[in-house]
Design an enzyme around this catalytic site. Structure first.
Site, PDB file in Angstrom:
ATOM      1  N   SER A 106       0.833  -1.210   0.000  1.00  0.00           N
ATOM      2  CA  SER A 106       0.000   0.000   0.000  1.00  0.00           C
ATOM      3  C   SER A 106       0.861   1.250   0.000  1.00  0.00           C
ATOM      4  O   SER A 106       1.934   1.283   0.611  1.00  0.00           O
ATOM      5  CB  SER A 106      -0.883  -0.009   1.249  1.00  0.00           C
ATOM      6  OG  SER A 106      -1.407   1.273   1.500  1.00  0.00           O
ATOM      7  N   TYR A 129      -2.265   5.512  -4.286  1.00  0.00           N
ATOM      8  CA  TYR A 129      -3.316   6.473  -3.970  1.00  0.00           C
ATOM      9  C   TYR A 129      -2.888   7.793  -4.595  1.00  0.00           C
ATOM     10  O   TYR A 129      -1.702   8.134  -4.559  1.00  0.00           O
ATOM     11  CB  TYR A 129      -3.396   6.698  -2.453  1.00  0.00           C
ATOM     12  CG  TYR A 129      -4.241   5.709  -1.684  1.00  0.00           C
ATOM     13  CD1 TYR A 129      -5.487   5.300  -2.156  1.00  0.00           C
ATOM     14  CD2 TYR A 129      -3.814   5.231  -0.454  1.00  0.00           C
ATOM     15  CE1 TYR A 129      -6.270   4.418  -1.412  1.00  0.00           C
ATOM     16  CE2 TYR A 129      -4.593   4.348   0.286  1.00  0.00           C
ATOM     17  CZ  TYR A 129      -5.807   3.950  -0.203  1.00  0.00           C
ATOM     18  OH  TYR A 129      -6.588   3.083   0.524  1.00  0.00           O
ATOM     19  N   THR A 155      -6.012   2.779  -6.882  1.00  0.00           N
ATOM     20  CA  THR A 155      -7.271   2.608  -6.147  1.00  0.00           C
ATOM     21  C   THR A 155      -8.225   3.740  -6.501  1.00  0.00           C
ATOM     22  O   THR A 155      -7.885   4.917  -6.369  1.00  0.00           O
ATOM     23  CB  THR A 155      -6.998   2.559  -4.635  1.00  0.00           C
ATOM     24  OG1 THR A 155      -6.178   1.411  -4.377  1.00  0.00           O
ATOM     25  CG2 THR A 155      -8.297   2.447  -3.841  1.00  0.00           C
ATOM     26  N   LYS A 251      -8.258  -0.645  -9.129  1.00  0.00           N
ATOM     27  CA  LYS A 251      -8.851  -1.335  -7.980  1.00  0.00           C
ATOM     28  C   LYS A 251     -10.073  -0.557  -7.494  1.00  0.00           C
ATOM     29  O   LYS A 251      -9.997   0.661  -7.309  1.00  0.00           O
ATOM     30  CB  LYS A 251      -7.826  -1.433  -6.850  1.00  0.00           C
ATOM     31  CG  LYS A 251      -8.351  -2.042  -5.562  1.00  0.00           C
ATOM     32  CD  LYS A 251      -7.211  -2.279  -4.586  1.00  0.00           C
ATOM     33  CE  LYS A 251      -7.669  -2.957  -3.318  1.00  0.00           C
ATOM     34  NZ  LYS A 251      -8.212  -2.044  -2.325  1.00  0.00           N
ATOM     35  N   HIS A 275     -13.387  -1.991  -1.304  1.00  0.00           N
ATOM     36  CA  HIS A 275     -12.457  -1.592  -0.247  1.00  0.00           C
ATOM     37  C   HIS A 275     -12.797  -2.295   1.082  1.00  0.00           C
ATOM     38  O   HIS A 275     -12.653  -1.734   2.164  1.00  0.00           O
ATOM     39  CB  HIS A 275     -12.500  -0.066  -0.062  1.00  0.00           C
ATOM     40  CG  HIS A 275     -11.166   0.555   0.245  1.00  0.00           C
ATOM     41  ND1 HIS A 275     -10.401   1.200  -0.692  1.00  0.00           N
ATOM     42  CD2 HIS A 275     -10.461   0.627   1.406  1.00  0.00           C
ATOM     43  CE1 HIS A 275      -9.290   1.657  -0.126  1.00  0.00           C
ATOM     44  NE2 HIS A 275      -9.299   1.307   1.148  1.00  0.00           N
ATOM     45  N   GLY A 308     -14.317  -9.957   1.676  1.00  0.00           N
ATOM     46  CA  GLY A 308     -15.043 -11.002   2.383  1.00  0.00           C
ATOM     47  C   GLY A 308     -14.481 -12.405   2.251  1.00  0.00           C
ATOM     48  O   GLY A 308     -15.116 -13.352   2.719  1.00  0.00           O
ATOM     49  N   GLY A 329      -7.440  -9.165   2.153  1.00  0.00           N
ATOM     50  CA  GLY A 329      -6.991  -8.059   2.996  1.00  0.00           C
ATOM     51  C   GLY A 329      -6.916  -8.486   4.446  1.00  0.00           C
ATOM     52  O   GLY A 329      -5.851  -8.777   4.989  1.00  0.00           O
TER      53      GLY A 329
END
Ligand SMILES: Cc1cc2nc3c(=O)[nH]c(=O)nc-3n(C[C@H](O)[C@H](O)[C@H](O)COP(=O)(O)O)c2cc1C
Length: 378
Positions: A106, A129, A155, A251, A275, A308, A329
């Site tokens: 990240s 980002y 993202t 993403k 996210h 999930g 994640g």
């Protein structure tokens, strides 16, 4: 490490961490509808089994963005891992390398682009980002290129920060601060708190040197997204395409037309993602957005999904709906918070074991055998 499920690792992380830190990782936006929906969507789909095909040998190897991975899994980019476990980014990157899967770093990581490249021998992806200071991000992208990262993802689902109410309640912010409200919580986990006090709060190393671009009052408490560039658009993506010679993904896509747009500007694929339910509450589960995106661009470009994934059977279902691979994640994040590199490896071991077992039980010997024919359509 004897945890036997991702949920067991989650519970172990909860025991080790102050509530505020655990909630930052575990939580979602507003009423957490999408956070729950990401899980619920998997439970609504049932599997079908093909029997008597001979499943003594299972091969989980697959091609992800044109290169072989030992499992159809990629580590999703997560910020601030070092708050949960000092050195946690490197621990997760090493675990990924040991399992032969890509690791995504990240922009908001607690380890720098170069540190990860030096410490982890595996395949590295970088997540960008875009901030109001756009050139800062172009600088990071160039550093990732020089350090040998082969894939870049931008993202797109965070033009502003989501409203994460657990962070408000807990007085949790990044940069992290001890406040009268949260200090009692930290006192309940003395080992964690002492480490922070003695060795300092881990900085977001890639962001060192970035100018604060003014304070947006909506984000005064929950600082996530404070410096984000809400003006980010496809024109910037075209510039990124020109600047980045490797594979490029967007993403945070859920609409088929956005996936088509990504391909039309030269992206190699998309990640269907919300996210992890941390941004727009009430939006569709990633697993339910997946088929539309796969129909639109599958075969022409890579389709990954995240959100999930807690079981090997979730991975199986996502592949059956057209994903080339999934990203995870929280699964490895919980693992690393529970027990460092060993815990991150345990998370991958659990998912890999469950995936193999699901493939055996469903009569799918190779990843290529997993398809919609093994999903019950009603
Ligand atoms: C604690 C935490 C931090 C995250 N930080 C980032 C980030 O810095 N950049 C990003 O693109 N996504 C970030 N995400 C989203 C993940 O990349 C991914 O989309 C999401 O976690 C997938 O859902 P899952 O946690 O249910 O697997 C973060 C998620 C969590 C839980």
């Amino acid at each position: 490490m004897n945890a036997y499920s991702i949920e067991a690792l989650r519970q172990a992380a909860k025991r080790r961490l102050p509530q505020a830190v655990f909630d930052f990782i575990d939580g979602g936006a507003e009423d957490e509808l999408t956070l729950r929906e990401n899980r619920a969507a998997f439970t609504r789909v049932r599997l079908l089994r093909k029997v008597l095909v001979g499943v003594s040998q299972i091969n989980t190897e697959t091609s992800v963005l044109g290169k072989t991975a030992k499992l159809p899994i990629v580590i999703a980019p997560t910020g601030a891992v070092g708050f949960g476990w000092r050195g946690g980014d490197i621990a997760v990157a090493r675990a990924a390398a040991a399992f032969g899967i890509p690791f995504s770093l990240s922009t908001s990581a607690t380890a720098s682009i170069e540190k990860i490249a030096e410490a982890a021998p595996g395949r590295l992806w970088f997540q960008a980002y875009f901030f109001k200071d756009r050139e800062f991000t172009f600088g990071l992208i160039e550093r990732a290129r020089q350090a040998g990262y082969d894939t870049l993802m931008v993202t797109a689902d965070l033009p502003v920060g989501g409203k994460r109410e657990r962070d408000f309640r807990n007085d949790f912010s990044i940069p992290f601060r001890f406040t009268p409200k949260n200090v009692l919580d930290f006192a309940t986990r003395p080992a964690w708190a002492l480490d922070m006090l003695l060795r300092g709060v881990p900085p977001l190393e890639n962001l060192v040197g970035m100018a604060e671009m003014g304070t947006d009052t909506r984000n005064l408490v929950s600082s996530v997204g404070r410096n984000q560039d809400p003006a980010l658009d496809w024109e910037v993506i075209k510039r990124v395409r020109n600047a980045w010679p490797g594979k490029l993904l967007i993403k945070g896509i859920v609409l088929p037309e956005d996936a088509e747009r990504a391909v039309s500007v030269g992206c190699d694929g998309v990640i269907v993602s919300n996210h992890g339910g941390r941004q727009l509450d009430g939006e569709v589960a990633s697993f339910d957005a997946l088929p539309g995106v796969a129909r639109a661009i599958g075969g022409k470009a890579s389709v990954l999904m995240d959100g999930g994934i807690r079981r090997g059977s979730d991975i199986f279902k996502a592949l059956a709906r057209g994903a080339e691979a999934v990203m995870i994640g929280r699964a490895t994040f919980y693992g690393v918070c529970a027990a460092g590199e060993e815990g991150a490896k345990r998370a991958l071991e659990i998912l890999s074991d469950e995936l193999v077992r699901t493939m055996q039980l469903c009569g799918a010997r190779r990843v290529g055998d997993i398809g919609p024919q093994l999903l019950f359509q009603g």
